[in-house]
Design a protein around this motif. Structure first.
Motif, PDB file in Angstrom:
ATOM      1  N   TYR A 223       0.832  -1.196   0.000  1.00  0.00           N
ATOM      2  CA  TYR A 223       0.000   0.000   0.000  1.00  0.00           C
ATOM      3  C   TYR A 223       0.868   1.249   0.000  1.00  0.00           C
ATOM      4  O   TYR A 223       2.066   1.203   0.277  1.00  0.00           O
ATOM      5  CB  TYR A 223      -0.958   0.006   1.199  1.00  0.00           C
ATOM      6  N   ALA A 234      -4.872   5.683   2.772  1.00  0.00           N
ATOM      7  CA  ALA A 234      -4.089   4.483   2.483  1.00  0.00           C
ATOM      8  C   ALA A 234      -4.618   3.875   1.190  1.00  0.00           C
ATOM      9  O   ALA A 234      -5.805   3.526   1.101  1.00  0.00           O
ATOM     10  CB  ALA A 234      -4.187   3.475   3.620  1.00  0.00           C
ATOM     11  N   LEU A 254      -4.662  -3.361   8.110  1.00  0.00           N
ATOM     12  CA  LEU A 254      -4.916  -2.228   7.220  1.00  0.00           C
ATOM     13  C   LEU A 254      -5.946  -1.269   7.813  1.00  0.00           C
ATOM     14  O   LEU A 254      -5.822  -0.044   7.692  1.00  0.00           O
ATOM     15  CB  LEU A 254      -5.386  -2.714   5.853  1.00  0.00           C
ATOM     16  N   VAL A 263      -9.356   4.268   3.606  1.00  0.00           N
ATOM     17  CA  VAL A 263      -8.643   3.207   2.903  1.00  0.00           C
ATOM     18  C   VAL A 263      -9.348   2.981   1.570  1.00  0.00           C
ATOM     19  O   VAL A 263     -10.572   2.816   1.527  1.00  0.00           O
ATOM     20  CB  VAL A 263      -8.603   1.897   3.713  1.00  0.00           C
TER      21      VAL A 263
END
Length: 402
Positions: A223, A234, A254, A263
Motif C-alpha cells: 500500500y 491508504a 490495514l 482506505v
C-alpha cells in the motif's frame, strides 16, 4: 509484411524502440519512468511487436507475450497477452488497427495458443475483433471517520509483520506464485514486471508515497500513503492471500493504521471483507470496471482446458467476426471435464465469440447475455444448464496489469 493505404505493417526490431516509446507516450498521454524503460523491452520484447510505418515514422503498434494463465479448476493454459495497442492520432480511420491485429492474431494461431487476453483502455473498440470483458473488479473506500468494528465472529489470526519492501521481495513473489495457481485469470508473473513495480515509477505513485509492505506467511499487502485535502489516505495497491486467515489478518492491520482517514482498494465480487465487519455498509463501492478482456482463439482447445460446475450436453453455434475460430461445436461435460468438437447437429444456443470469451473465467453469466439478446436460445433448460456449468468456485482476478 503488409501495406495498408500506403503504410507498411511489419514485424518490429529493437531499432524501433525509440519510435515505439514516442508513439505509446503520445497515445496514452504519459511519460515512461526509468524502471519502465529498463524493463519493458524484457517484458514485451520489440521482436514480439508489429508496427505500422509511414515513411520513417512509427504510427501504429501492438505487442504480445505468451502468458501462463490459471483457469477454473486450478488448471493453467497458455495465452497470448496483448499490450501496447496504439495508432497515432494523425493516422486514425485508415484500417491500421485491423491490419496490425490481423498480423498479430495470425501469429497467435500459428503458435497454437487457445486464448488471447488484453487489458483494454476503451470499451467500444475490441468487440469487433471477438473480445469480450471477462474479469471485473470493484473500487471501494472505507471511511475511518466511521467506527470500524469487526464482527464478534471474525477471527483475529495475527501473524502480520511489517518489512521494507526491498527485504520482502522474495517472500512476496513466493506468495504471489502460490496465489495465482488458485485464482482464475491470474497469470504467472515475470521478473521484469516485478522490477517495474519495485522500481517505483513516479507515474504509478500519483503523488503518493513509495510502497509499504505487510507480510503474512500466506499473504501480503502493498500500500501507499497519500495526503489529499488535509487527510491521509491508504491506497491498497495489491493484496494477495492464499488462505482466509491471511486475508482477515491483513485487513485487520490495514483498518488499524494510525493517522489514516480513508482506505481505498479494489476487490472482487466474492471478497468476504464486507462480511467481516459489523456494518457491511462501511465498505462503500465507488466504482466498477472490467480488468481483463478475452478472445477465444480455438474453441475446443479453450473449452477443454478448464473445468465446469455441472454435467452438460449442448451444441453451440459460435460466430467469429474477425478470424475463423467460429463454427458449430458439441460440448459434453461429465464430472467437470469437457469434450468439445465440431458437429453438424443443430445448435441449442447461438452466441458471438466475444460472449464466449466473457463467460470463460466464470465472472459473467450466460443468463444475462441471453436477456440482452446476445445469446439466442432455443431451449431455456439448455440455457440454465449452460449458465450454471460455466460458473466458478472462485471469482476470477487479474494477476498483474499489462
Amino acid at each position: 509484411m503488409a501495406s495498408t493505404n500506403g503504410i507498411t505493417v511489419r514485424p518490429a526490431t529493437s531499432a524501433d524502440w525509440p519510435g515505439i516509446v514516442q508513439l505509446l507516450e503520445t497515445c496514452f498521454g504519459t511519460r515512461y519512468d526509468q524502471p519502465e524503460l529498463d524493463n519493458i523491452p524484457d517484458l514485451f520484447p520489440a521482436e514480439r511487436a508489429f508496427v505500422a510505418v509511414d515513411g520513417d515514422q512509427i504510427v501504429g503498434h501492438t505487442v504480445d507475450r505468451t502468458m501462463t494463465v490459471t483457469v477454473p479448476g486450478e488448471r493453467t493454459v497458455g495465452a497470448c497477452g496483448v499490450s501496447g495497442v496504439a495508432v497515432a492520432p494523425t493516422h486514425r480511420r485508415r484500417g491500421l488497427l485491423r491490419a496490425l491485429y490481423t498480423e498479430q492474431h495470425a501469429r497467435t494461431e500459428s503458435d497454437g495458443l487457445p486464448l488471447t487476453i488484453f487489458t483494454v483502455s476503451e470499451g467500444t473498440i475490441y468487440g469487433r475483433f471477438g473480445y469480450g470483458p471477462t474479469i471485473a473488479a470493484n473500487e471501494i473506500e472505507i471511511d475511518k471517520h466511521a467506527a470500524i468494528e469487526f464482527r464478534s465472529t471474525t477471527p483475529d489470526p495475527g501473524g502480520v509483520t511489517i518489512a521494507p519492501v526491498a527485504e520482502a521481495t522474495s517472500r512476496i513473489k513466493a506468495v504471489y506464485d502460490r496465489w495465482r495457481r488458485l485464482v482464475p485469470g491470474a497469470q504467472a508473473r515475470p521478473d521484469a514486471n516485478w522490477n517495474i513495480w519495485f522500481g517505483e515509477p513516479e507515474r504509478y505513485r500519483d503523488g503518493a508515497s513509495t510502497l509499504f509492505a505487510l507480510l503474512h506467511a500466506d499473504g501480503y499487502a502493498l500500500y501507499r500513503r497519500q495526503w489529499r485535502e488535509h487527510e491521509s489516505v491508504a491506497l491498497l495497491v495489491e493484496l494477495r492471500a492464499v488462505t482466509s486467515e491471511a486475508h482477515t489478518a491483513l485487513w485487520r492491520v490495514l483498518l488499524s493504521l494510525d493517522l489514516v482517514k480513508k482506505v481505498e482498494a479494489d476487490i472482487a465480487d466474492d471478497d468476504p471483507l464486507p462480511y467481516l465487519l459489523a456494518d457491511p455498509r462501511t465498505v462503500k463501492v465507488t466504482g466498477r470496471y472490467d480488468s481483463l478482456w478475452a478472445r477465444i482463439m480455438d474453441v475446443p482447445a479453450a473449452l477443454t482446458a478448464r473445468t465446469y460446475q455441472r454435467d452438460l450436453d449442448i451444441v453451440l453455434a459460435v460466430d467469429d467476426p474477425f478470424r475463423n475460430a467460429g463454427g458449430t461445436f458439441a460440448l459434453r461435460i461429465r464430472d467437470g471435464i469437457a469434450e468439445c468438437e465440431p458437429t453438424t447437429r443443430p445448435a441449442d444456443l447461438e452466441l458471438g465469440i466475444d460472449v464466449l470469451g466473457s463467460l470463460y473465467f466464470g465472472t459473467y453469466r450466460a443468463r444475462n447475455f441471453a436477456a440482452a439478446n446476445r445469446i439466442q436460445v432455443k431451449d431455456r433448460t439448455a440455457l440454465r444448464d449452460f449458465d450454471q456449468a460455466f460458473t466458478s468456485d472462485r471469482e476470477a482476478c487479474l494477476g498483474w496489469f499489462f
